[in-house]
Scaffold this active site. Structure first.
Site, PDB file in Angstrom:
ATOM      1  N   LYS A  15       0.129  -6.402  -7.672  1.00 41.71           N
ATOM      2  CA  LYS A  15      -0.386  -6.960  -6.208  1.00 41.71           C
ATOM      3  C   LYS A  15      -1.633  -7.933  -7.094  1.00 41.71           C
ATOM      4  O   LYS A  15      -2.737  -8.781  -6.359  1.00 41.71           O
ATOM      5  CB  LYS A  15      -1.334  -5.738  -6.079  1.00 41.71           C
ATOM      6  CG  LYS A  15       0.271  -4.923  -4.970  1.00 41.71           C
ATOM      7  CD  LYS A  15      -0.582  -3.796  -4.166  1.00 41.71           C
ATOM      8  CE  LYS A  15      -0.964  -2.415  -5.450  1.00 41.71           C
ATOM      9  NZ  LYS A  15      -0.062  -2.197  -6.345  1.00 41.71           N
ATOM     10  N   ARG A  90      -3.784   3.066   1.344  1.00 41.02           N
ATOM     11  CA  ARG A  90      -2.754   3.219   0.499  1.00 41.02           C
ATOM     12  C   ARG A  90      -1.980   4.592   1.504  1.00 41.02           C
ATOM     13  O   ARG A  90      -1.679   5.669   0.665  1.00 41.02           O
ATOM     14  CB  ARG A  90      -3.408   3.991  -0.782  1.00 41.02           C
ATOM     15  CG  ARG A  90      -2.434   3.791  -1.890  1.00 41.02           C
ATOM     16  CD  ARG A  90      -3.518   4.046  -2.739  1.00 41.02           C
ATOM     17  NE  ARG A  90      -2.600   3.867  -4.551  1.00 41.02           N
ATOM     18  CZ  ARG A  90      -3.251   2.800  -4.981  1.00 41.02           C
ATOM     19  NH1 ARG A  90      -4.290   1.636  -4.968  1.00 41.02           N
ATOM     20  NH2 ARG A  90      -2.767   2.506  -6.500  1.00 41.02           N
ATOM     21  N   ARG A 123       2.083  -3.217 -20.654  1.00 37.04           N
ATOM     22  CA  ARG A 123       0.308  -3.463 -20.020  1.00 37.04           C
ATOM     23  C   ARG A 123       0.192  -2.490 -21.085  1.00 37.04           C
ATOM     24  O   ARG A 123      -1.699  -2.883 -21.528  1.00 37.04           O
ATOM     25  CB  ARG A 123      -0.419  -3.078 -18.710  1.00 37.04           C
ATOM     26  CG  ARG A 123      -1.492  -3.551 -18.313  1.00 37.04           C
ATOM     27  CD  ARG A 123      -1.569  -3.250 -17.142  1.00 37.04           C
ATOM     28  NE  ARG A 123      -1.479  -2.184 -16.468  1.00 37.04           N
ATOM     29  CZ  ARG A 123      -1.714  -2.405 -14.631  1.00 37.04           C
ATOM     30  NH1 ARG A 123      -1.958  -3.259 -14.026  1.00 37.04           N
ATOM     31  NH2 ARG A 123      -1.222  -0.900 -14.952  1.00 37.04           N
ATOM     32  N   ARG A 129      -3.915   1.446 -20.438  1.00 37.38           N
ATOM     33  CA  ARG A 129      -4.837   2.249 -19.124  1.00 37.38           C
ATOM     34  C   ARG A 129      -4.021   3.064 -19.273  1.00 37.38           C
ATOM     35  O   ARG A 129      -3.107   3.561 -19.690  1.00 37.38           O
ATOM     36  CB  ARG A 129      -4.367   1.226 -17.926  1.00 37.38           C
ATOM     37  CG  ARG A 129      -5.785   1.392 -16.863  1.00 37.38           C
ATOM     38  CD  ARG A 129      -4.806   0.036 -15.787  1.00 37.38           C
ATOM     39  NE  ARG A 129      -4.202   0.853 -14.636  1.00 37.38           N
ATOM     40  CZ  ARG A 129      -4.243   0.254 -13.769  1.00 37.38           C
ATOM     41  NH1 ARG A 129      -4.304  -0.856 -13.372  1.00 37.38           N
ATOM     42  NH2 ARG A 129      -3.762   0.987 -12.661  1.00 37.38           N
ATOM     43  N   ARG A 140       3.542   7.992 -10.412  1.00 32.81           N
ATOM     44  CA  ARG A 140       2.625   7.092  -9.690  1.00 32.81           C
ATOM     45  C   ARG A 140       3.508   6.075  -8.227  1.00 32.81           C
ATOM     46  O   ARG A 140       3.371   6.089  -7.311  1.00 32.81           O
ATOM     47  CB  ARG A 140       2.442   5.509 -10.212  1.00 32.81           C
ATOM     48  CG  ARG A 140       1.056   6.142 -10.711  1.00 32.81           C
ATOM     49  CD  ARG A 140      -0.134   5.217 -11.783  1.00 32.81           C
ATOM     50  NE  ARG A 140       0.186   3.753 -11.616  1.00 32.81           N
ATOM     51  CZ  ARG A 140      -0.273   2.356 -12.350  1.00 32.81           C
ATOM     52  NH1 ARG A 140       0.521   3.133 -14.113  1.00 32.81           N
ATOM     53  NH2 ARG A 140      -0.468   1.968 -12.113  1.00 32.81           N
TER      54      ARG A 140
END
Ligand code: AP5
Length: 189
Positions: A15, A90, A123, A129, A140
């Site tokens: 996204k 969301r 990532r 992160r 998640r």
């Protein structure tokens, strides 16, 4: 012509990557709640302190807080002629708060769970992160299924949703998104 767009999809679907390219192409601001919250955490603001632990656990920040953050952002002058929402709404209450008239088209980016886990672990290695550990990524994904996926039917039922396969080169996926929006009559400059 509609220039109020929303990219929907699971964590790691692309996204943010696509939103940045598309927003530049269309000439509208990219409004990412994830980016705004991470900036608040990095700057140590009140908002950042409130959301840091929740984000690191993979759970969602409260609807009231998020609605306020996005209302303030969309009230800024640069959002007057359109915006590309990424990460908001969301939940169904967030979508209700945004209101039916605030979105012209929704693009659902679809990517399978194992590809998502692999992208986000890569990532994690590159960017670190805090919510990209395997356990938190899987949480998640559960949170997405439980709280965000109902928005697929919500927007499909309103005739706004377009599905796009999110697997492939970034440019290929972007071309698919531009294609479905052009057919929709939305998002074209
Ligand atoms: P947020 O930042 O919105 O996280 P997310 O939805 O989990 O999204 P990601 O940034 O992980 O993935 P993405 O789909 O944007 O993919 P990306 O382009 O980055 O939210 C973080 C947290 O903030 C939430 O968990 C929650 O706590 C809180 N929050 C935010 N908004 C909220 C709200 N409205 N309500 C409540 N809480 C909220 O790509 C992922 C990776 O894949 C990158 O490394 C990228 O380079 C790579 N990639 C992208 N495209 C491709 C491709 N085509 N092929 C291969 N790799 C690709």
């Amino acid at each position: 012509m509609g220039r109020r767009l929303l990219l929907l999809g699971p964590p790691g679907a692309g996204k943010g990557t696509q939103a940045e390219l598309l927003a530049t192409a269309v000439g509208i601001p990219h409004v990412s709640t994830g980016v705004m919250l991470r900036e608040a955490v990095a700057a140590g603001t009140d908002l950042g302190r409130q959301v840091e632990a929740v984000m690191a656990s993979g759970e969602l920040v409260t609807d009231d807080l998020m609605v306020k953050v996005v209302e303030d952002r969309l009230a800024k002058e640069d959002a007057a002629c359109g915006y590309l929402l990424d990460g908001f709404p969301r939940t169904v209450p967030q979508a209700d708060a945004l209101g039916d008239g605030a979105i012209d088209a929704v693009v659902l980016i679809e990517v399978g769970d194992e590809e998502i886990v692999s992208r986000l672990l890569q990532r994690a290695a590159e960017e670190g992160r805090t919510d990209d550990t395997e356990d938190v990524v899987r949480r998640r994904l559960e949170v997405y299924r439980e709280q965000t996926e109902p928005l697929v039917d919500y927007y499909r039922g309103r005739g706004l949703l377009r599905d796009v396969d999110g697997v492939g080169d970034v440019d290929e996926v972007l071309a698919r998104i531009v294609g479905v929006l052009a057919r929709n009559g939305a998002g074209t400059p």
